[in-house]
Design an enzyme around this catalytic site. Structure first.
Site, PDB file in Angstrom:
ATOM      1  CG  ASP A   1      -2.095  -0.577   0.965  1.00 56.37           C
ATOM      2  OD1 ASP A   1      -2.622  -0.806  -0.022  1.00 56.37           O
ATOM      3  OD2 ASP A   1      -2.703  -1.111   2.186  1.00 56.37           O
TER       4      ASP A   1
HETATM    5  C1  GLC Z   1      -1.675  -3.705   5.335  1.00 55.01           C
HETATM    6  C2  GLC Z   1      -2.724  -3.672   4.518  1.00 55.01           C
HETATM    7  C3  GLC Z   1      -2.760  -4.689   3.358  1.00 55.01           C
HETATM    8  C4  GLC Z   1      -1.329  -4.342   2.630  1.00 55.01           C
HETATM    9  C5  GLC Z   1      -0.450  -4.531   3.634  1.00 55.01           C
HETATM   10  C6  GLC Z   1       1.015  -3.908   2.894  1.00 55.01           C
HETATM   11  O1  GLC Z   1      -1.503  -4.954   6.036  1.00 55.01           O
HETATM   12  O2  GLC Z   1      -4.250  -4.123   5.125  1.00 55.01           O
HETATM   13  O3  GLC Z   1      -3.966  -4.638   2.356  1.00 55.01           O
HETATM   14  O4  GLC Z   1      -1.467  -5.601   1.562  1.00 55.01           O
HETATM   15  O5  GLC Z   1      -0.582  -3.459   4.586  1.00 55.01           O
HETATM   16  O6  GLC Z   1       1.007  -2.885   2.466  1.00 55.01           O
END
Ligand code: GLC
Length: 801
Positions: free
Chosen positions: A489
């Site tokens: 993210d």
């Molecule tokens: C958090 C989010 C997930 C994402 C991860 C890495 O756990 O909920 O959707 O893939 O971060 O960014």
């Protein structure tokens, strides 16, 4: 042959932890002192109500949606206040204490809290008064019940005042944060004598145009009540010295336009040795007519106790569909109980967490992974979420980043010009094929579910649309477009111009195409099988050609065509996910695999697992994203990200490296004895999202527990890949990848209506390889157990070698 009793296992050293311990059977965690380094939470919930509760009663509750239907206020996990409290005042001595420890935080003669599945119990003794509070959420009602027992252990008669307390929010959490002064003006609260209840609500407005009602109710008629928060606390007052409790007076007045609490004054007289019990119910309903019914329901203490027992039974049942017994007690406790419990709670309640007030709704990909894993525990629950997810897919195949059951999809109406997170649709085949393999419900493929635009299409068409989407959404190197994110993210800027490409997503796509090819072959859709194979081969060749850096795979190309995750980069040279997924997707051949595994070991490994990447970013790079702004070693900026470590465990297992897979599993396990409580700080019984990475001053500290894809992947890693009992279309495959030292282990699990009691022995100490399988004593030709036509129990004997 049955599963040997867990009780026979000698408790391991982790039970000696200073702050708390597991019960002998592993099903409860008891906290022995209230000043834990962080609040340690439990989730109490049913399908519509969720209470997050710390070991001292802190946390918040909501109905259905944590943003819109928030019931309780909660500052944050640092103060862990407010919460579900009880003040006790001795009417003679005027002494005041709180058996939950918070919010007074003063020493009590004795105190302990126990988190179990479906309940949290806090008990304390002080001034010869013993208090036991059990909090639970009934199986189906939108409420939580507190059962409070109070006993006089002195030789004198005792006259006490009890003040149970909650702090109401009762509406949209986010708007309240920004405009509390205005939002309070919508408040109304009054006391309903017929039901001993404080009823509290917000008047509807255009931003929340409907009525909802909160209530707090007591089984004993109160002497007085307080709804006005200001009167309760007193001018400039705070929770550890509330005026109402200190002065012993309540105003007994309704409230309009002010901050509201729910507080009763209950008079209790206890003869020496006498114990009394009462119940308190906190709830939230959408229809006013339900208030008098539900608020009174659990005043009936017999009914309340029966319901508590039913809740416990429910969870016992829910967690019993797969049972294991291995030589490692920690592994068993996590995989028989706590990991599963976390997974099932995450599946239902993805958006709210102790560390995150909750934006409402749920992330698409997070829920897809939960549904994929939970299908082995509760296929109906998984199907419910699979249906919701497919209904949030665009006809183009791409899907929204997330959605709320109340407010709908997150992205509709957004005018960013970019179609959200790049990867969401890639998770669709994983969850659907997992469901099909577990249940054998192959009719599901023909079930019609609307796309977001309302067009009804079969599940097969949803799958195909997802795969076709990635054929089109490719960038200059032919790799999948990044847009606002791939799994990561925090890479939120590298693809926003619509050119950046993700190597991880390319690998995830190849993996999805392989699953689709396998499904097509099973369904005899040979043309499709051919097509998916061709697409997979093409993408796989591209990755090998464009993304191999010499010793590992790179991570991405930015909008400007710059590479990230290469030896050419100063920071962010090597990322974990492209390496693990090169194995998961089968793209890495033997040579690549050998090299990339060596690189992971050399550049990423730490005592607590491999870092997400190295070296960490030290300053913000607007061309990459917020990953570069996080403190080095935290979250996506190179923390030891448990979810990504779980991918790596599966990769090790796929590479048949049993020692490595298990070693990493243990590093991520929260109750691992090597994790010192004062350093790790977080709950020792649920997975954390990440552990602070090397170089960070909090190295080794766990962060953001409960809501993490880690639970889903650790569950799959343990059951399907390490223990290797894996549903396939044709049957149950037994293919363990274990540490050499294990001589035997057991799994008991249901599969398509039959019960399988599996005993695996490993006489020669191998990491992988099955020599012989016997079903009820009869040798079968390979390691695939075909599903039985009648519901029966089977003894399976497996010999590795
Ligand atoms: C958090 C989010 C997930 C994402 C991860 C890495 O756990 O909920 O959707 O893939 O971060 O960014």
């Amino acid at each position: 042959m049955g599963l040997p009793l867990l009780k026979k296992v000698v408790p391991e050293p982790f039970t000696k932890q200073e702050y708390g311990r597991f019960s002998e059977n592993g099903k409860e965690f008891t906290i022995l002192r209230p000043d834990t380094p962080r609040p340690w939470f439990n989730y109490l919930s049913n399908d519509i109500y969720h209470a997050i509760i710390s070991h001292t009663g802190g946390g918040y509750s909501y109905n259905k949606d944590c943003k819109l239907h928030r019931i309780l206020r909660y500052e944050d996990h640092r103060s862990d206040r407010p919460g579900r409290y009880l003040y006790i005042k001795d009417r003679q001595s005027k002494k005041i204490w709180s058996p939950t420890w918070q919010p007074l935080c003063e020493p009590l003669s004795s105190w302990q809290a126990t988190h179990g599945f479906g309940y949290t119990h806090i008990s304390a003794t002080h001034d010869d008064i013993e208090t036991n509070i059990t909090y639970f959420v009934p199986r189906a009602d939108p409420c939580e019940v507190w059962l409070v027992k109070i006993k006089n252990t002195s030789t004198e008669e005792r006259r006490l005042s009890l003040y149970p307390y909650v702090s109401f929010l009762l509406g949209d959490f986010y708007i309240e944060q920004d405009y509390k002064n205005i939002l309070l003006l919508y408040n109304e609260g009054y006391f309903d004598k017929k039901t001993n209840s404080i009823v509290a609500f917000k008047h509807p407005t255009s931003s929340r145009p409907y009525e909802t009602y909160g209530f707090f109710s007591s089984s004993s008629a109160p002497e007085g009540y307080e709804i006005d928060a200001e009167k309760f606390l007193g001018n400039y007052g705070y929770l550890n010295k509330p005026a109402t409790v200190v002065e012993g007076t309540t105003s007994n007045t309704s409230v309009r336009g002010k901050e509201m609490v729910g507080v009763f004054k209950l008079g209790v007289v206890l003869a020496p040795g006498e114990e009394k019990e009462l119940s308190l119910t906190l709830g939230f309903v959408e229809d006013k007519k339900e208030v008098p019914i539900l608020s009174k329901k659990y005043h009936d203490l017999t009914l309340a106790h029966q319901e508590l027992e039913e809740v416990k039974k429910y969870w016992d049942q829910e967690l019993s569909s797969i049972k294991i017994k291995t030589p490692d007690h920690e592994f068993d406790v996590m995989n028989n109980f706590w990991g599963k419990f976390q997974l099932l709670q995450c599946t239902r309640w993805r958006s709210a967490a102790p560390y995150n007030p909750g934006e409402g709704g749920r992330g698409f990909r997070d829920t897809a992974q939960d549904a994929e894993a939970a299908t082995s525990l509760n296929p109906e629950l998984s199907k419910r979420f699979i249906l919701k997810l497919l209904a949030n897919q665009y006809e183009t195949g791409h899907a929204v980043a997330g959605f709320s059951d109340i407010e709908g999809p997150w992205e509709i109406g957004s005018n960013t010009g970019v179609l959200g997170k790049g990867d969401v649709a890639v998770w669709i085949p994983y969850m659907v094929t997992a469901y099909l393999k577990e249940t054998g419900d192959f009719q599901f493929i023909h079930e019609k579910i609307p796309f977001l635009n309302g067009k009804k299409s079969t599940v097969w068409e949803h799958l195909v649309a997802a795969m076709e989407h990635f054929q089109k959404a490719v960038g200059p190197h032919g790799l999948p477009l990044f847009w606002k994110a791939d799994w990561n993210d925090a890479f939120d800027r590298c693809g926003i111009k619509g050119k950046g490409e993700s190597v991880w997503l390319a690998l995830a796509y190849v993996r999805a195409l392989k699953q689709m090819e396998e499904l097509s072959i099973f369904l005899k859709r040979n043309q499709w099988a051919k097509k998916f194979r061709k697409w997979g081969k093409h993408m796989s060749d591209l990755v090998l050609k464009k993304a191999w850096d010499g010793e590992w795979f790179i991570s991405l190309f930015t909008d400007e065509g710059k590479v990230v995750g290469s030896h050419k980069n100063e920071e962010g040279k090597i990322y974990l996910n492209p390496q693990s997924w090169a194995i998961l997707s089968g793209v890495a051949g033997d040579l690549h695999q050998k090299k990339l595994l060596a690189s992971v070991e050399k550049f990423l490994e730490t005592d607590f697992g491999p870092a997400l990447f190295a070296p960490q970013y030290t300053k913000y790079d607007p061309k990459i994203g917020r990953i570069t702004a996080f403190a080095p070693g935290t979250k996506e900026n190179a923390a030891i990200f448990s979810h990504a470590c779980a991918f790596m465990i599966v990769a090790y297992a796929q590479a048949h490296l049993g020692e490595k897979a298990f070693e990493l599993f243990k590093k991520i396990t929260p109750l691992n004895g090597a994790k010192k409580t004062n350093i790790y700080k977080a709950e020792p019984y649920v997975y954390a999202e990440y552990c602070h990475g090397l170089g960070n001053q909090e190295f080794g500290e766990g962060a953001f527990t409960w809501n993490t894809g880690t639970a889903a992947w650790m569950f799959m890693a343990a059951h399907q890949w390490i223990l290797g009992v894996r549903p396939t279309y044709e049957g149950l495959l037994i293919d363990p990848v274990i540490p050499k030292g294990w001589r035997e282990f057991y799994i008991e699990r249901e599969f398509r209506g039959s019960l399988y009691k599996i005993k695996v022995s490993n006489p020669h100490g191998v990491e992988h390889g099955v020599k012989e399988v016997r079903v009820n004593g009869k040798k079968i030709k390979d390691n695939l157990i075909l599903p039985s036509k009648s519901a029966e129990t089977y003894d399976i004997e497996v010999v590795m070698g």
